[in-house]
Design an enzyme around this catalytic site. Structure first.
Site, short mmCIF file in Angstrom:
data_model
loop_
_atom_site.label_atom_id
_atom_site.label_comp_id
_atom_site.label_asym_id
_atom_site.label_seq_id
_atom_site.Cartn_x
_atom_site.Cartn_y
_atom_site.Cartn_z
N GLU A 255 0.83 -1.20 0.00
CA GLU A 255 0.00 0.00 0.00
C GLU A 255 0.86 1.25 0.00
O GLU A 255 0.57 2.23 -0.67
CB GLU A 255 -0.91 0.00 1.23
N GLY A 352 5.33 30.90 -13.00
CA GLY A 352 4.81 32.22 -12.68
C GLY A 352 3.30 32.18 -12.45
O GLY A 352 2.77 31.17 -11.99
#
Ligand SMILES: Cc1cc2nc3c(=O)[nH]c(=O)nc-3n(C[C@H](O)[C@H](O)[C@H](O)COP(=O)(O)OP(=O)(O)OC[C@H]3O[C@@H](n4cnc5c(N)ncnc54)[C@H](O)[C@@H]3O)c2cc1C
Length: 390
Positions: A255, A352
């Site tokens: 898992e 940006g």
């Protein structure tokens, strides 16, 4: 972007990813790009992938790839599951919850189910007729699973289940749920048992809200309520009650590793997309990549991603050979998901303002990455487990 974002690291493929695993990766990538990606905005809006897509994934051989063929699977190993989860991450459809279905839910049935249970449930999990979930977490029991209160009381040849669960992945769609219950609350961990609830077959089962998350919008995550839900005692996983905690512990390495799979796949995609972006975008008369800061940032991220990929590949090789210990798997979960958060954040910065706009894939990655440090055992719990090995 490179056709396979993993190519951005320029590493050779590990032996386990060759041949048929490589072919499965290509097929899964095509499937995700053609069947899921075009409808992904719709799935995010609906806060779940539709059932039809699960059935299509089943028909394409993408469900239960590591289950034996005699139970409807493809007879593969964790390498096959890794190929599918990597395809999901590389295409950017991270909310499609088949990783949990394939490499968490189905293995519990394979490893602890009776022959009758395997014959009954695995073929339907492989077609997608059954969608799997595992319900451990409760409002009062997250990291400390010993605090589970959901009670299963024997009533003749049935169990009566009462309790509630929360944050359950695939919770709105799942019709086969492995429920962590207390069959003997006096015995603590030794009184914990895993019981399968087929939701189409019972009364008293209710789904709560599809929870409003900040990311992984295309995945349904729910509260579940069990009000005197009666299931046959033959739905107990394992031959006797009280083995639930041991079963949970035994399955943890896989898992945790599969959370690492999602992490490394997203890291590679984020890098590939960002390298393309900074070559295109210009400021002060030159491409963003021509600034030394951009090169240094990406050089650091590529280096760390390479370390992460090499570690991940080694973990998979050890896991397939049967030797991945829980401590190393905890390292993979915590370190790769931390790195994922860092890489995605730095890559967003290099975009940006555009990186903050949802139409740019890096924005979705930023939202989707955050939970990786929380679920599957928080990264603090991983460090606790690693610490115990010192
Ligand atoms: C999107 C999503 C999907 C999920 N899917 C599933 C699912 O399918 N099935 C399921 O059962 N659960 C699922 N979970 C639940 C998830 O596994 C838990 O949220 C997680 O284990 C943490 O439990 P908690 O939220 O109760 O946090 P808490 O246990 O309350 O932890 C709060 C904070 O305390 C810290 N902390 C707790 N104990 C310690 C300690 N001993 N030492 C140091 N720090 C500690 C934690 O690290 C965390 O930072 C999901 C969660 C999310 C958000």
């Amino acid at each position: 972007m490179a056709t396979n974002p993993a190519e951005v690291l320029g590493l050779p493929k590990p032996a386990w990813a060759a041949d048929e695993v490589g072919m499965l990766y290509d097929m899964a990538t095509r499937f995700m790009a053609e069947e899921i990606a075009p409808r992904y905005d719709e799935f995010e809006k609906n806060e779940m992938v539709d059932r039809e897509s699960w059935l299509k994934a089943g028909a394409a051989g993408l469900l239960c790839a590591s289950m034996p063929e005699k139970y409807g699977g493809s007879g593969g190993t964790f390498a096959h599951e890794s190929a599918i989860i990597e395809a999901i991450g590389h295409v950017g459809v991270d909310g499609f919850g088949i990783g949990l279905h394939n490499s968490i839910v189905a293995p519990y049935i394979l490893h602890y189910g009776s022959e009758e249970q395997k014959e009954k449930w695995l073929p339907k999990l492989a077609t997608g007729e059954l969608i799997g979930a595992i319900a451990m977490t409760e409002p009062g029991a997250g990291s400390d699973l010993q605090g589970v209160k959901t009670r299963a009381e024997k009533d003749g040849n049935h169990y009566r289940i009462n309790g509630s669960k929360t944050f359950i992945t695939n919770g709105q769609l799942a019709n086969l749920i492995i429920v962590v219950t207390k069959t003997d609350p006096e015995k603590g961990a030794k009184g914990t048992s895993l019981i399968v609830v087929e939701t189409d077959e019972v009364e008293g089962f209710e789904r709560g809200r599809n929870l409003d998350k900040i990311g992984l919008k295309a995945n349904d995550t729910s509260e579940l309520f069990f009000n005197d839900v009666r299931v046959p005692t033959s739905n107990l996983l394992g031959h006797e009650e009280g083995k639930g905690f041991v079963q949970l512990m035994q399955q943890l390495p896989q898992e945790r590793l599969q959370i690492g799979t999602g992490a490394i796949a997203m890291i590679e995609r984020a890098l590939a997309i960002t390298i393309d972006y900074v070559k295109e975008r210009k400021a002060f008369g030159k491409a963003i990549i021509d600034f030394q800061n951009t090169q240094f940032k990406l050089a650091e991220l590529k280096t760390e991603a390479t370390i992460g990929r090499v570690f991940y590949n080694d973990c998979v090789a050890r896991h397939i050979a049967g030797g991945l210990d829980p401590v190393t798997a905890s390292m993979a979960k915590y370190w790769l998901s931390d790195l994922q958060g860092k890489v995605v954040d730095e890559c967003l910065q290099l975009h940006g303002g555009y990186g903050y706009m949802n139409e740019y894939p890096i924005a979705r990655m930023y939202r989707d990455a955050r939970v990786q440090r929380i679920y599957g055992g928080t990264n603090e719990i991983m460090k606790l487990l690693i610490g115990r090995s010192l």
